[in-house]
Design an enzyme around this catalytic site. Structure first.
Site, PDB file in Angstrom:
ATOM      1  N   ARG A 295       0.823  -1.207   0.000  1.00 18.08           N
ATOM      2  CA  ARG A 295       0.000   0.000   0.000  1.00 18.08           C
ATOM      3  C   ARG A 295       0.858   1.257   0.000  1.00 18.08           C
ATOM      4  O   ARG A 295       0.567   2.224  -0.711  1.00 18.08           O
ATOM      5  CB  ARG A 295      -0.941  -0.020   1.211  1.00 18.08           C
ATOM      6  CG  ARG A 295      -2.089  -0.979   0.986  1.00 18.08           C
ATOM      7  CD  ARG A 295      -2.997  -1.161   2.179  1.00 18.08           C
ATOM      8  NE  ARG A 295      -4.141  -1.972   1.736  1.00 18.08           N
ATOM      9  CZ  ARG A 295      -5.165  -2.322   2.493  1.00 18.08           C
ATOM     10  NH1 ARG A 295      -5.234  -1.947   3.762  1.00 18.08           N
ATOM     11  NH2 ARG A 295      -6.148  -3.049   1.989  1.00 18.08           N
TER      12      ARG A 295
ATOM     13  N   TYR B  57      -6.291  -0.440  -6.920  1.00 19.88           N
ATOM     14  CA  TYR B  57      -5.690  -1.710  -6.465  1.00 19.88           C
ATOM     15  C   TYR B  57      -5.022  -1.612  -5.095  1.00 19.88           C
ATOM     16  O   TYR B  57      -4.880  -0.549  -4.540  1.00 19.88           O
ATOM     17  CB  TYR B  57      -4.812  -2.360  -7.529  1.00 19.88           C
ATOM     18  CG  TYR B  57      -3.601  -1.684  -8.091  1.00 19.88           C
ATOM     19  CD1 TYR B  57      -2.992  -0.594  -7.518  1.00 19.88           C
ATOM     20  CD2 TYR B  57      -3.026  -2.214  -9.262  1.00 19.88           C
ATOM     21  CE1 TYR B  57      -1.844  -0.040  -8.078  1.00 19.88           C
ATOM     22  CE2 TYR B  57      -1.887  -1.657  -9.832  1.00 19.88           C
ATOM     23  CZ  TYR B  57      -1.301  -0.579  -9.226  1.00 19.88           C
ATOM     24  OH  TYR B  57      -0.181  -0.044  -9.779  1.00 19.88           O
ATOM     25  N   GLU B  58      -4.684  -2.751  -4.537  1.00 24.11           N
ATOM     26  CA  GLU B  58      -4.182  -2.860  -3.148  1.00 24.11           C
ATOM     27  C   GLU B  58      -5.168  -2.279  -2.141  1.00 24.11           C
ATOM     28  O   GLU B  58      -4.772  -1.626  -1.172  1.00 24.11           O
ATOM     29  CB  GLU B  58      -2.813  -2.174  -2.986  1.00 24.11           C
ATOM     30  CG  GLU B  58      -1.709  -2.720  -3.839  1.00 24.11           C
ATOM     31  CD  GLU B  58      -1.576  -4.233  -3.746  1.00 24.11           C
ATOM     32  OE1 GLU B  58      -1.318  -4.824  -4.783  1.00 24.11           O
ATOM     33  OE2 GLU B  58      -1.759  -4.813  -2.655  1.00 24.11           O
ATOM     34  N   GLY B  59      -6.449  -2.519  -2.365  1.00 21.60           N
ATOM     35  CA  GLY B  59      -7.487  -1.950  -1.495  1.00 21.60           C
ATOM     36  C   GLY B  59      -7.888  -0.595  -2.040  1.00 21.60           C
ATOM     37  O   GLY B  59      -7.091   0.330  -2.035  1.00 21.60           O
TER      38      GLY B  59
ATOM     39  N   GLN C 128      -9.453   2.030   2.093  1.00 22.55           N
ATOM     40  CA  GLN C 128      -8.456   2.713   2.944  1.00 22.55           C
ATOM     41  C   GLN C 128      -9.158   3.625   3.954  1.00 22.55           C
ATOM     42  O   GLN C 128      -8.789   3.680   5.125  1.00 22.55           O
ATOM     43  CB  GLN C 128      -7.492   3.556   2.098  1.00 22.55           C
ATOM     44  CG  GLN C 128      -6.753   2.798   1.006  1.00 22.55           C
ATOM     45  CD  GLN C 128      -5.923   1.653   1.520  1.00 22.55           C
ATOM     46  OE1 GLN C 128      -5.317   1.746   2.591  1.00 22.55           O
ATOM     47  NE2 GLN C 128      -5.904   0.556   0.791  1.00 22.55           N
TER      48      GLN C 128
END
Lengths: 562, 562
Positions: B292, B424-426, B431
């Site tokens: 992240r 992407y990556e959450g 977040q």
């Protein structure tokens, strides 16, 4: 994802914001009866669903193609364009004397909105034709009008606007294309134009190019520019000396060929003068004001389409859980926030553009204050509605998550298509400069003062009142400011004034909506969101709208590369 | 447009925000002497200019290609990747015990920033390898570490993260990939993973897939997930049963193949368990936190590259006039405003991400509060820095005008490449949910309270103080709110807290910068712009950050389709 024309919303905004029922009481717009308006909105909706929406994806993936013979549109476009001509959709807003239906510009805007939500790149073609019609209707000779307007009205022939050259973009006065008199009333045109949307295509029998050029001994700058009409096919049936050199490889809007046009390579390009010599810049503004509103309308088009796609996805996609089990993503608060923001911003953009269109119609009826108001709100409608189109398209990708970044869903196409709209027909920065440089001072500030007074009279929401007051104070300051300070503050000021205007028009809608069906509920919810969340955001721009230019020039230009 | 590594700025922010000089006083980071840091930043800069930047355009226009044998990278990528391995650039941040150089994560971030500004899609490959290294370093057995870490450190082998499945995106607990014990310590893996960046390519000899899967009888949801290591080539040299089924057709980042991977089609996919059974979610978070921050870093990468391109264009392009004659567009106030905003937002993003990286390094040294702070600022760095990367890339197009929409300038590529980073990556919404749902309450709110107190102690600018106070009040309210109210307010709150944090870190930089050269002048100018214009904007989000969820749920979900 099936596209659904926003007929109910369009009708409601035409009635409450554009004032169509009032317009219909005039002789000029008597055709705009309730039944006719409903039939037009429904009819173009069905047409757009059936004929244009299915071609949207091929417009993007195949796109317009260049060949030495000219530009070829993807399969199906010619037939779908001919169906548009035969359906009479081009004639909606054209005066009856030119073979049109004499309906208000506001109705024509709704028609173009639906076509563009179905297929934005395709709809740019008739949008440009509308600009050519306006220019000829205001500045053409009776002969020119008789020759060209009926064919342009139906769309049998399409129109283009030729302003930009490699060295002359925002600074149109720097153009070099030459027009030399041939002695028989015709002119010989020579030069290169770039960024000509639908500068060539194979959907219609002729293309009418409106070309800005300089005449021999013309004064420098914008004062020496004249407007010429250069048909692709001349009246005698011969092909004019206009060549499409190439088309641009753009990020989006692939259905719309962006052409480099070369006029007079073989010294055989002929054209006719529109209006007086040196009258080009005035004619250009006629064409551009209209075009600017229609570009603002593209913001509405793409916002509506992106919102519909995101809502459909969010109502279908199950991911994660809520208290009562697996949940569709529409139930998750941050997704709901994005969707409500998309709804509210789309409605805001539509309110702004339809309001401007309604003022165009009042101006047509001779209302001088409406004329001033068109001048005032055109930069707002062009800049802010296109900014909103981009914001909404980006939110549309976000709602789709990873699927939004993959081209197959179409969310990415909306995002790519939308990105040109803050640039062409005068960048949004140019719109902001126009607002603070020319528009605020119109009628000695009277146009601005009356707009603010109208808003203030109706504003009933605390933060909307604060925003209107802030705009009033800022606007008066900007009228007398140093030129650079004005320009430095212009963009945040334009945004604040646009949000105030949208808030005013939306609050009115919220008061006027009746009943408690889904439409009414959604209208109230999106207006509440706009007034409670988006209006206060705009107040945060006050600092930027009062900052002096000196802050921007604290360092020499070269330090930006440090 | 030549790319220039932002070496001076990187060094300054590493010193003032990441605290590298302090870190270098520890035994663990003793290697980070002044000379070494300078040599690394300069060295990777020259490498990026010479080897990676020239391939950026082909990465976009040719892109990674799928074939039944696997994914082929465009010409030149394999050689440029091998040069990266040979240059030792992969080993920068890896501990010396695994063959690394033992430099701080913050320095590694600067190295990745430069590589990604030169070629964002390419740099995603080593970024993912970093995630795999972290997971193994924290959760692998000594044997696994000995086998895999040295090769991953150099980059001879690359790493992937396999989380997402068609029905399991943001809701990772819904995944179905199965791991069944083979009785000899190995596991048989079967399932399909999607969105696997660099899931296959032809640049390295092996690919180490880290795969989340369920074991037989595992509990439902995230508690039943375990992490497995699945090499493309097994230790005995045989090819594992992992097949790349297809790659996605994405809007951007074409150099990065986004793969659908099928594990165990022929029931011959073997893997090893990393950490304990059911320890997958914990290991995933180790990998993800790092990832992240590195996605936040991509926001910095693209912002820097887009700013440099826009500045170069604005310093070169002449259009319109100012008082003293024809002007480069950098002289026009609204263009200057856009460029200054791009500079300020790029510096803000870098400050945020480097600050987080510096806290990772302090945590490595055993600082417990730094550990909490990493947890706190990771969602800010991921979400806000990627939002800024998108904003800056969009401004970059706008500065270019019509040329920005044409692909040849590269401005459009930055815009397209950047758009995946908030997803992407959450997603950034995830977040924001993580911030208000887990992070605010860490250490009973102590982590948040100390961060706010640190900011308040240094804040010297009126609006920054107001923003910090607002964040404090909001944060305390959100800790005890109803879950839906928290989530409804999460995104605007995340933005406000991020801007406050950036303002704090930038104000510090402004106070610490010395001299009056171009760098110092630009730093002071961009910080002043940030504090005077961007911080007040964020205060405009207060209303949204206090609005209750009920505003979002005023209408039933189906009304959104009305």
């Amino acid at each position: 994802m099936p596209f659904t024309p926003a007929v109910r919303e369009q009708r409601f905004v035409l009635d409450t914001v554009a004032g169509v029922p009032e317009l219909a009481r005039s002789e000029r717009f008597a055709a705009a009866s309730d039944d006719v308006v409903d039939a037009v909105l429904e009819g173009v909706g069905q047409f757009a669903i059936g004929e244009w929406a299915p071609l949207n994806r091929a417009g993007d993936t195949v796109g317009a193609k260049w060949s030495p013979e000219g530009v070829h549109m993807p399969d199906g476009y010619r037939a779908a364009y001919q169906a548009y001509v035969e359906g009479g959709w081009g004639t909606i807003g054209v005066a009856e004397e030119w073979g049109g239906q004499g309906l208000p510009f506001a109705i024509q805007s709704a028609v173009l909105e639906t076509l563009g939500s179905a297929n934005m790149g395709f709809a740019l073609c008739p949008t440009l034709t509308v600009g050519a019609i306006e220019a000829l209707a205001h500045h053409g000779s009776p002969e020119q009008q008789a020759t060209y307007l009926p064919k342009l009205a139906t769309g049998e022939w399409t129109g283009t606007m030729n302003l930009t050259e490699p060295q002359a973009g925002s600074d149109v006065g720097a153009l070099r294309t030459m027009a030399t008199p041939l002695g028989d009333g015709r002119w010989s045109i020579k030069g290169t134009k770039i960024y000509i949307s639908f500068g060539d295509h194979d959907m219609a029998d002729n293309i009418v190019h409106l070309v800005l050029a300089r005449t021999p001994d013309a004064p420098k700058g914008t004062r020496g520019i004249s407007l010429f009409l250069v048909p692709k096919i001349r009246e005698d049936g011969t092909r004019n000396d206009v060549r499409v050199v190439s088309i641009e490889h753009k990020m989006g809007l692939h259905a719309s060929p962006t052409c480099v046009l070369s006029f007079g390579d073989n010294d055989d390009c002929t054209g006719e003068l529109i209006g007086p010599e040196y009258g080009g810049i005035r004619a250009m503004f006629t064409m551009m004001n209209n075009a600017r509103l229609n570009v603002g309308l593209q913001g509405v088009q793409v916002a509506e389409a992106a919102t519909q796609a995101a809502v459909a996805y969010a109502l279908d996609r199950v991911q994660g859980a809520r208290a009562d089990g697996p949940a569709r993503i529409v139930e998750h608060p941050d997704v709901r926030r994005m969707l409500l923001r998309m709804k509210a911003q789309t409605q805001a953009a539509r309110a702004l553009v339809y309001y401007a269109a309604g003022q165009v119609d009042r101006a047509t009826l001779g209302d001088r204050d409406a004329n001033l108001r068109v001048e005032m709100v055109t930069p707002l409608a062009k800049a802010h509605a296109t900014d909103l189109g981009n914001e909404v398209a980006s939110l549309g990708i976000q709602v789709h998550g990873g699927m939004g970044y993959v081209e197959e869903t179409g969310a990415a196409q909306f995002f790519r298509d939308a990105r040109i709209t803050p640039i062409y027909e005068g960048t949004n920065g140019i719109q902001a400069a126009d607002l603070v440089g020319r528009k605020l001072a119109l009628d000695n500030g009277g146009g601005f003062a009356r707009l603010i007074a109208d808003m203030a009279a109706e504003a009933e929401h605390a933060d909307l009142k604060s925003l209107i007051e802030a705009c009033d104070a800022l606007g008066r300051t900007l009228q007398t400011s140093d030129a650079d300070d004005k320009l430095a503050a212009s963009y945040p000021f334009l945004t604040m004034l646009s949000v105030a205007t949208c808030g005013w028009l939306l609050e009115r809608q919220s008061r006027m909506v009746e009943g408690d069906d889904s439409f009414a509920q959604m209208k109230r919810a999106s207006v509440a969101f706009y007034l409670d969340q988006i209006v206060p955001e705009a107040l945060g721009l006050c600092a930027a709208a009062t900052a002096p230019a000196s802050q921007l020039y604290a360092v020499p230009a070269e330090a930006f590369a440090a």
